[in-house]
Design a protein around this motif. Structure first.
Motif, mmCIF file in Angstrom:
data_model
loop_
_atom_site.group_PDB
_atom_site.id
_atom_site.type_symbol
_atom_site.label_atom_id
_atom_site.label_comp_id
_atom_site.label_asym_id
_atom_site.label_seq_id
_atom_site.Cartn_x
_atom_site.Cartn_y
_atom_site.Cartn_z
ATOM 1 N N CYS A 209 -0.712 -27.005 -48.826
ATOM 2 C CA CYS A 209 -1.220 -27.606 -47.589
ATOM 3 C C CYS A 209 -1.681 -29.032 -47.875
ATOM 4 O O CYS A 209 -1.438 -29.571 -48.949
ATOM 5 N N SER A 210 -2.346 -29.608 -46.889
ATOM 6 C CA SER A 210 -2.907 -30.954 -47.052
ATOM 7 C C SER A 210 -4.367 -30.942 -46.603
ATOM 8 O O SER A 210 -4.693 -31.390 -45.495
ATOM 9 N N PRO A 211 -5.254 -30.423 -47.436
ATOM 10 C CA PRO A 211 -6.681 -30.403 -47.068
ATOM 11 C C PRO A 211 -7.294 -31.799 -47.141
ATOM 12 O O PRO A 211 -6.814 -32.670 -47.863
ATOM 13 N N ARG A 212 -8.370 -31.975 -46.390
ATOM 14 C CA ARG A 212 -9.043 -33.281 -46.369
ATOM 15 C C ARG A 212 -10.011 -33.444 -47.533
ATOM 16 O O ARG A 212 -10.497 -34.551 -47.783
ATOM 17 N N GLU A 213 -10.298 -32.359 -48.233
ATOM 18 C CA GLU A 213 -11.123 -32.422 -49.434
ATOM 19 C C GLU A 213 -10.562 -31.469 -50.468
ATOM 20 O O GLU A 213 -9.743 -30.597 -50.155
ATOM 21 N N ARG A 214 -10.997 -31.627 -51.718
ATOM 22 C CA ARG A 214 -10.371 -30.875 -52.817
ATOM 23 C C ARG A 214 -10.587 -29.374 -52.698
ATOM 24 O O ARG A 214 -9.694 -28.585 -53.004
ATOM 25 N N CYS A 215 -11.757 -28.961 -52.272
ATOM 26 C CA CYS A 215 -12.064 -27.535 -52.185
ATOM 27 C C CYS A 215 -12.567 -27.185 -50.783
ATOM 28 O O CYS A 215 -13.790 -27.103 -50.551
ATOM 29 N N PRO A 216 -11.667 -26.985 -49.839
ATOM 30 C CA PRO A 216 -12.093 -26.625 -48.479
ATOM 31 C C PRO A 216 -12.773 -25.256 -48.454
ATOM 32 O O PRO A 216 -12.481 -24.382 -49.277
ATOM 33 N N PHE A 217 -13.682 -25.096 -47.506
ATOM 34 C CA PHE A 217 -14.352 -23.812 -47.285
ATOM 35 C C PHE A 217 -15.086 -23.311 -48.525
ATOM 36 O O PHE A 217 -15.259 -22.110 -48.721
ATOM 37 N N ALA A 218 -15.509 -24.237 -49.394
ATOM 38 C CA ALA A 218 -16.134 -23.835 -50.656
ATOM 39 C C ALA A 218 -17.378 -22.986 -50.424
ATOM 40 O O ALA A 218 -17.563 -21.949 -51.074
ATOM 41 N N ARG A 219 -18.224 -23.420 -49.507
ATOM 42 C CA ARG A 219 -19.470 -22.690 -49.270
ATOM 43 C C ARG A 219 -19.189 -21.310 -48.674
ATOM 44 O O ARG A 219 -19.816 -20.309 -49.044
ATOM 45 N N VAL A 220 -18.239 -21.242 -47.744
ATOM 46 C CA VAL A 220 -17.895 -19.957 -47.118
ATOM 47 C C VAL A 220 -17.365 -18.973 -48.157
ATOM 48 O O VAL A 220 -17.779 -17.805 -48.196
ATOM 49 N N LEU A 221 -16.473 -19.440 -49.019
ATOM 50 C CA LEU A 221 -15.916 -18.576 -50.064
ATOM 51 C C LEU A 221 -17.014 -18.095 -51.015
ATOM 52 O O LEU A 221 -17.041 -16.920 -51.408
ATOM 53 N N SER A 222 -17.927 -18.990 -51.359
ATOM 54 C CA SER A 222 -19.006 -18.624 -52.279
ATOM 55 C C SER A 222 -19.961 -17.622 -51.645
ATOM 56 O O SER A 222 -20.435 -16.692 -52.311
ATOM 57 N N ASP A 223 -20.248 -17.819 -50.360
ATOM 58 C CA ASP A 223 -21.159 -16.904 -49.661
ATOM 59 C C ASP A 223 -20.641 -15.469 -49.668
ATOM 60 O O ASP A 223 -21.415 -14.510 -49.680
ATOM 61 N N LEU A 224 -19.317 -15.299 -49.688
ATOM 62 C CA LEU A 224 -18.714 -13.962 -49.607
ATOM 63 C C LEU A 224 -18.741 -13.202 -50.932
ATOM 64 O O LEU A 224 -18.582 -11.975 -50.944
ATOM 65 N N GLN A 225 -18.927 -13.898 -52.030
ATOM 66 C CA GLN A 225 -18.692 -13.289 -53.331
ATOM 67 C C GLN A 225 -19.685 -12.211 -53.775
ATOM 68 O O GLN A 225 -19.279 -11.270 -54.476
ATOM 69 N N PRO A 226 -20.977 -12.288 -53.440
ATOM 70 C CA PRO A 226 -21.858 -11.199 -53.891
ATOM 71 C C PRO A 226 -21.388 -9.819 -53.455
ATOM 72 O O PRO A 226 -21.405 -8.862 -54.246
ATOM 73 N N SER A 227 -20.928 -9.689 -52.208
ATOM 74 C CA SER A 227 -20.437 -8.386 -51.746
ATOM 75 C C SER A 227 -19.112 -8.025 -52.411
ATOM 76 O O SER A 227 -18.820 -6.844 -52.629
ATOM 77 N N GLU A 228 -18.303 -9.041 -52.736
ATOM 78 C CA GLU A 228 -17.052 -8.769 -53.450
ATOM 79 C C GLU A 228 -17.341 -8.220 -54.849
ATOM 80 O O GLU A 228 -16.577 -7.416 -55.381
ATOM 81 N N ILE A 229 -18.436 -8.657 -55.434
ATOM 82 C CA ILE A 229 -18.819 -8.197 -56.769
ATOM 83 C C ILE A 229 -19.344 -6.764 -56.716
ATOM 84 O O ILE A 229 -18.989 -5.922 -57.553
ATOM 85 N N THR A 230 -20.189 -6.482 -55.731
ATOM 86 C CA THR A 230 -20.867 -5.179 -55.708
ATOM 87 C C THR A 230 -20.051 -4.078 -55.024
ATOM 88 O O THR A 230 -20.271 -2.898 -55.308
ATOM 89 N N TYR A 231 -19.116 -4.440 -54.150
ATOM 90 C CA TYR A 231 -18.379 -3.413 -53.407
ATOM 91 C C TYR A 231 -17.636 -2.443 -54.333
ATOM 92 O O TYR A 231 -17.737 -1.215 -54.149
ATOM 93 N N PRO A 232 -16.864 -2.914 -55.318
ATOM 94 C CA PRO A 232 -16.178 -1.966 -56.213
ATOM 95 C C PRO A 232 -17.141 -1.070 -56.987
ATOM 96 O O PRO A 232 -16.851 0.113 -57.214
ATOM 97 N N ILE A 233 -18.276 -1.621 -57.374
ATOM 98 C CA ILE A 233 -19.265 -0.830 -58.116
ATOM 99 C C ILE A 233 -19.804 0.288 -57.234
ATOM 100 O O ILE A 233 -19.911 1.447 -57.656
ATOM 101 N N ASP A 234 -20.136 -0.045 -55.986
ATOM 102 C CA ASP A 234 -20.635 0.964 -55.051
ATOM 103 C C ASP A 234 -19.574 2.028 -54.774
ATOM 104 O O ASP A 234 -19.874 3.226 -54.755
ATOM 105 N N ALA A 235 -18.341 1.586 -54.559
ATOM 106 C CA ALA A 235 -17.264 2.517 -54.213
ATOM 107 C C ALA A 235 -16.944 3.487 -55.337
ATOM 108 O O ALA A 235 -16.470 4.602 -55.098
ATOM 109 N N LEU A 236 -17.211 3.081 -56.572
ATOM 110 C CA LEU A 236 -16.892 3.925 -57.730
ATOM 111 C C LEU A 236 -18.115 4.641 -58.293
ATOM 112 O O LEU A 236 -18.016 5.324 -59.322
ATOM 113 N N SER A 237 -19.253 4.516 -57.635
ATOM 114 C CA SER A 237 -20.484 5.112 -58.163
ATOM 115 C C SER A 237 -20.408 6.629 -58.282
ATOM 116 O O SER A 237 -21.025 7.226 -59.171
#
Length: 416
Positions: free
Chosen positions: A290-318
């Motif tokens: 693509c042609s983004p206007r900055e090097r890392c678009p949506f950086a904050r949004v992607l980062s905000d999502l990661q804690p649940s991405e980390i814990t979801y597999p752990i919870d699902a396999l508990s």
């Protein structure tokens, strides 16, 4: 005027896997919608490069849909035995992207008792028919042309690998995540790499549990299961299937219901290393297609999502059986691949063959990282927390809970 329009609400409302005509329409919709939205987007702009890429995608992706639909049709005629192929105790590698899932996936692919899908198989030969055809072409090439076509393909493959080495080494003949199979029905979460402004349309398949209708989950599962059956059937029927999909983190319960004997590996890496690497990686992919206007678009949004991405597999396999779940740390995989594999195989009751043991022993850590396109030391030093759009204090506070879960899992084996 009375026809229902193809809207984001209806995009993931289907009860059977979309056929080639509908999948074709879905992919063209994503191309067209991206074109329109990028005309006025504050985050991306419609450059000549992007227009050319959209034209290529609008031609190539539907062509692959029809090609592979024909292969699936011919399978039912000539290789109906695949439908009775058993999928026994498959292995799924989970964890956030940039934790080492690719490195482990490609390492396990070297074990003769295991099998993974290669990039070329997913793109042009998910069917038994086309794999048999390409094997035939290869034999003809060896016999009549002394392997000249194979040499050309190898050269192209090496150039692709070299071009993608820094971020994620794409190997045409190497193991890759089979989420790409869903592209052929227009339902792959990874299509967000190609169409970032269609994240709202792709939202249901990203969120999965919360937004995707049950009948759609069943349809995707039916398609995915048949693809695995075809793969195992084409490879003799007795191997153990291994998949690596960070996109499956929120689908683990779906996978558990489908494969009650499935074994799961959770890759873990400290968030301060993995998350900046992830943001930079996705930014690099979007800058490529693509042609983004900055090097890392949506950086904050992607980062905000990661804690649940980390814990979801752990919870699902508990509550999953202890002999069917394992943890591999990125640190151990980088420093001692053999120790990581030995520990993993003991948990799963797998036999470490002499040949595989020797293959791992002969690898240096640097060679293994290069082979997987995972240059973790460079990534850690190059990408600071600032790339996530957070200050260090904000980052530490945001990931405090996830980091504690990872610490307890690694040090005490606590899944809950």
């Amino acid at each position: 005027s009375g026809r229902p329009s193809l809207t984001k609400m209806a995009f993931f409302s289907f009860s059977v896997p979309p056929g080639p005509l509908r999948a074709h329409a879905r992919l063209l919709y994503l191309c067209g919608r991206s074109y329109v939205k990028e005309l006025t987007s504050p985050d991306f702009f419609l450059s000549l490069k992007r227009i050319c890429i959209l034209v290529v995608l609008a031609a190539v992706l539907p062509a692959l849909v029809w090609w592979n639909a024909l292969g699936f049709f011919l399978d039912d005629l000539f290789f109906p035995g695949y439908r009775s192929q058993k999928i026994e105790a498959p292995i799924f590698i989970q964890g956030c992207a940039r934790t080492g899932t690719t490195a482990l996936h490609r390492l396990l692919a070297k074990d003769p008792q295991l099998t993974t899908m290669a990039t070329w198989e997913m793109a042009v030969a998910p069917s038994v028919t086309w794999r048999r055809l390409f094997v035939f072409f290869h034999k003809v090439d060896q016999l009549l042309l002394r392997g000249k076509i194979a040499s050309l393909i190898d050269g192209f493959s090496n150039r692709v690998a070299a071009a993608t080495q820094r971020v994620h080494k794409v190997q045409l003949f190497g193991a890759e995540e089979d989420e790409w199979l869903m592209t052929h029905i227009g339902a792959a979460q990874l299509l967000a790499f190609l169409f970032p402004l269609c994240l709202d349309v792709l939202g249901p398949v990203i969120e999965w549990e919360e937004q995707l209708p049950p009948q759609t989950k069943a349809a995707i599962l039916s398609y995915y299961t048949k693809c695995i059956q075809r793969h195992l059937y084409a490879h003799g029927g007795s191997l153990t299937y291994v998949a690596k999909n960070p996109t499956f983190n929120r689908r683990i319960r779906w996978v558990q219901k489908a494969f009650p004997d499935a074994r799961f590996i959770v890759m873990i890496r400290t968030p301060s290393e993995a998350v900046p690497s992830l943001v930079s990686y996705i930014g690099s992919v979007w800058n490529c297609f693509c042609s983004p206007r900055e090097r890392c678009p949506f950086a904050r949004v992607l980062s905000d999502l990661q804690p649940s991405e980390i814990t979801y597999p752990i919870d699902a396999l508990s509550d999953w059986p202890a002999t069917q779940r394992a943890v591999v740390t990125n640190r151990l995989l980088r420093s001692s691949p053999l120790a990581a594999i030995q520990q993993l195989y003991r948990t799963f009751g797998l036999e470490l063959s002499v040949a595989f043991h020797k293959a791992i022993s002969n690898m240096s850590v640097r060679e293994e990282q290069k082979d997987a396109g995972h240059q973790s030391h460079l990534v850690v030093h190059e990408h600071s927390i600032a790339v996530t759009g957070m200050t260090e204090d904000e980052f530490n506070s945001h990931f405090a809970g996830a980091l504690e879960r990872l610490r307890r899992l690694e040090e005490a084996g606590e899944w809950s």
